[in-house]
Design a protein around this motif. Structure first.
Motif, PDB file in Angstrom:
ATOM      1  N   ARG A 284      11.137  15.271 -74.787  1.00 22.85           N
ATOM      2  CA  ARG A 284       9.863  14.972 -75.438  1.00 22.85           C
ATOM      3  C   ARG A 284       8.696  15.434 -74.571  1.00 22.85           C
ATOM      4  O   ARG A 284       7.578  15.477 -75.019  1.00 22.85           O
ATOM      5  CB  ARG A 284       9.739  13.467 -75.718  1.00 22.85           C
ATOM      6  CG  ARG A 284      10.771  12.972 -76.682  1.00 22.85           C
ATOM      7  CD  ARG A 284      10.530  13.577 -78.046  1.00 22.85           C
ATOM      8  NE  ARG A 284      11.615  13.209 -78.936  1.00 22.85           N
ATOM      9  CZ  ARG A 284      11.930  13.868 -80.013  1.00 22.85           C
ATOM     10  NH1 ARG A 284      11.283  14.942 -80.342  1.00 22.85           N
ATOM     11  NH2 ARG A 284      12.914  13.465 -80.784  1.00 22.85           N
TER      12      ARG A 284
ATOM     13  N   GLU B 138      17.738  15.103 -87.704  1.00 25.99           N
ATOM     14  CA  GLU B 138      16.451  15.573 -87.178  1.00 25.99           C
ATOM     15  C   GLU B 138      16.653  16.304 -85.851  1.00 25.99           C
ATOM     16  O   GLU B 138      16.062  17.354 -85.611  1.00 25.99           O
ATOM     17  CB  GLU B 138      15.500  14.401 -86.989  1.00 25.99           C
ATOM     18  CG  GLU B 138      14.130  14.814 -86.530  1.00 25.99           C
ATOM     19  CD  GLU B 138      13.171  13.635 -86.389  1.00 25.99           C
ATOM     20  OE1 GLU B 138      12.257  13.755 -85.557  1.00 25.99           O
ATOM     21  OE2 GLU B 138      13.347  12.626 -87.078  1.00 25.99           O
ATOM     22  N   ALA B 139      17.499  15.751 -84.987  1.00 30.29           N
ATOM     23  CA  ALA B 139      17.769  16.399 -83.698  1.00 30.29           C
ATOM     24  C   ALA B 139      18.421  17.759 -83.911  1.00 30.29           C
ATOM     25  O   ALA B 139      18.073  18.740 -83.236  1.00 30.29           O
ATOM     26  CB  ALA B 139      18.664  15.504 -82.838  1.00 30.29           C
TER      27      ALA B 139
ATOM     28  N   LEU C  43      17.159  16.435 -76.046  1.00 25.70           N
ATOM     29  CA  LEU C  43      15.830  16.887 -76.453  1.00 25.70           C
ATOM     30  C   LEU C  43      14.802  16.301 -75.503  1.00 25.70           C
ATOM     31  O   LEU C  43      14.799  15.110 -75.250  1.00 25.70           O
ATOM     32  CB  LEU C  43      15.528  16.448 -77.884  1.00 25.70           C
ATOM     33  CG  LEU C  43      16.347  17.148 -78.953  1.00 25.70           C
ATOM     34  CD1 LEU C  43      16.136  16.486 -80.298  1.00 25.70           C
ATOM     35  CD2 LEU C  43      15.975  18.616 -79.017  1.00 25.70           C
TER      36      LEU C  43
ATOM     37  N   SER D 255      15.696  24.950 -84.614  1.00 22.42           N
ATOM     38  CA  SER D 255      14.377  25.556 -84.433  1.00 22.42           C
ATOM     39  C   SER D 255      14.234  26.180 -83.052  1.00 22.42           C
ATOM     40  O   SER D 255      13.552  27.188 -82.891  1.00 22.42           O
ATOM     41  CB  SER D 255      13.278  24.511 -84.627  1.00 22.42           C
ATOM     42  OG  SER D 255      13.275  24.047 -85.950  1.00 22.42           O
ATOM     43  N   ALA D 256      14.887  25.575 -82.070  1.00 22.84           N
ATOM     44  CA  ALA D 256      14.822  26.097 -80.699  1.00 22.84           C
ATOM     45  C   ALA D 256      15.759  27.288 -80.494  1.00 22.84           C
ATOM     46  O   ALA D 256      15.732  27.924 -79.451  1.00 22.84           O
ATOM     47  CB  ALA D 256      15.159  24.992 -79.700  1.00 22.84           C
TER      48      ALA D 256
ATOM     49  N   GLU E   4      15.819  20.236 -84.810  1.00 27.23           N
ATOM     50  CA  GLU E   4      15.030  20.673 -83.652  1.00 27.23           C
ATOM     51  C   GLU E   4      15.808  21.679 -82.809  1.00 27.23           C
ATOM     52  O   GLU E   4      15.238  22.646 -82.305  1.00 27.23           O
ATOM     53  CB  GLU E   4      14.616  19.462 -82.816  1.00 27.23           C
ATOM     54  CG  GLU E   4      13.583  18.595 -83.517  1.00 27.23           C
ATOM     55  CD  GLU E   4      13.119  17.426 -82.667  1.00 27.23           C
ATOM     56  OE1 GLU E   4      13.051  17.571 -81.434  1.00 27.23           O
ATOM     57  OE2 GLU E   4      12.837  16.364 -83.259  1.00 27.23           O
ATOM     58  N   HIS E   5      17.113  21.461 -82.671  1.00 31.98           N
ATOM     59  CA  HIS E   5      17.936  22.404 -81.913  1.00 31.98           C
ATOM     60  C   HIS E   5      18.034  23.742 -82.643  1.00 31.98           C
ATOM     61  O   HIS E   5      18.046  24.798 -82.016  1.00 31.98           O
ATOM     62  CB  HIS E   5      19.328  21.826 -81.655  1.00 31.98           C
ATOM     63  CG  HIS E   5      19.351  20.785 -80.581  1.00 31.98           C
ATOM     64  ND1 HIS E   5      19.087  21.068 -79.258  1.00 31.98           N
ATOM     65  CD2 HIS E   5      19.590  19.453 -80.633  1.00 31.98           C
ATOM     66  CE1 HIS E   5      19.172  19.958 -78.529  1.00 31.98           C
ATOM     67  NE2 HIS E   5      19.474  18.963 -79.352  1.00 31.98           N
TER      68      HIS E   5
END
Length: 160
Positions: free
Chosen positions: A62, A18-19, A60, A25-26, A22-23
Motif C-alpha cells: 500500500r 480485488e488483489a 501488495l 494490472s501490475a 491489482e496483480h
C-alpha cells in the motif's frame, strides 16, 4: 489468513478477487491467468483455497506510490456542463475500471455457465452492482468539481 480449513465468506472472496485484479494490472498475471484464478476465487470454500490463488504473488504494497494524473488531462478544453457531468478525470477513470471489471466477471460467469450447460447463480451482481451504484451516485451528485476547476482554469470562477 486464518486457518486454511475454515470456511471463507463472500467478503474474503471479493478481497482476493480485488488483489488478483491489482496483480493483473501490475503485469504479474495474464488475462487468462486472472480469469482462471478469479473463477477459482469465487468458487473457493475455505481460506486455504483462497490462499493458494495468491501464494505465488508478492504481497501488495500500500506504500507503493500511486501514479499521479497529468496536470492537464486529455479533456482540457471541455469546460461547462459536459465537464461537470463527466465528474473529472478520476471519475471517468473509475467508470472505465468498473466497465473493464464488469466485462471480465461477466465473461467468467458466462463461460462457467456455458461449461455447465446451465445458467448458474448470477454472482457478478455482487461485484458490479454496489460499485456501479456508488459511481452513479458520485456522478449524479457532481463529485469531482475540484477536478473541473483544474481543467477549466480560473475563468470558471469568474462566471459564477
Amino acid at each position: 489468513m486464518p486457518e486454511p480449513h475454515l470456511r471463507a465468506a463472500d467478503s474474503d472472496r471479493a478481497a482476493v478477487a480485488e488483489a488478483l485484479g491489482e496483480h493483473m494490472s501490475a503485469g504479474r498475471l495474464t488475462v487468462a491467468e486472472f480469469d482462471e484464478r478469479l473463477g477459482r476465487a469465487y468458487a473457493a470454500k475455505t481460506y486455504g483455497e483462497l490462499d493458494e490463488l495468491t501464494s505465488d504473488l508478492p504481497p501488495l504494497s500500500r506504500s507503493t506510490p500511486v501514479p499521479v494524473a497529468p496536470a492537464q488531462p486529455a479533456h482540457v478544453g471541455a469546460c461547462g456542463p459536459a465537464s461537470h457531468w463527466a465528474g473529472g478525470w478520476e471519475l471517468n477513470h473509475a467508470w472505465r475500471a468498473w466497465l473493464t471489471t464488469s466485462l471480465i466477471v461477466l465473461t467468467v460467469w458466462g463461460v462457467t455457465s456455458l461449461a455447465n450447460w446451465q445458467f448458474i447463480y448470477f454472482w457478478p451482481v455482487w461485484v458490479i452492482g454496489p460499485w456501479g451504484a456508488v459511481l452513479l451516485a458520485q456522478t449524479l451528485t457532481g463529485r469531482g468539481d475540484d477536478d473541473d476547476d483544474r481543467t477549466c482554469g480560473p475563468h470558471r470562477h469568474l462566471s459564477a
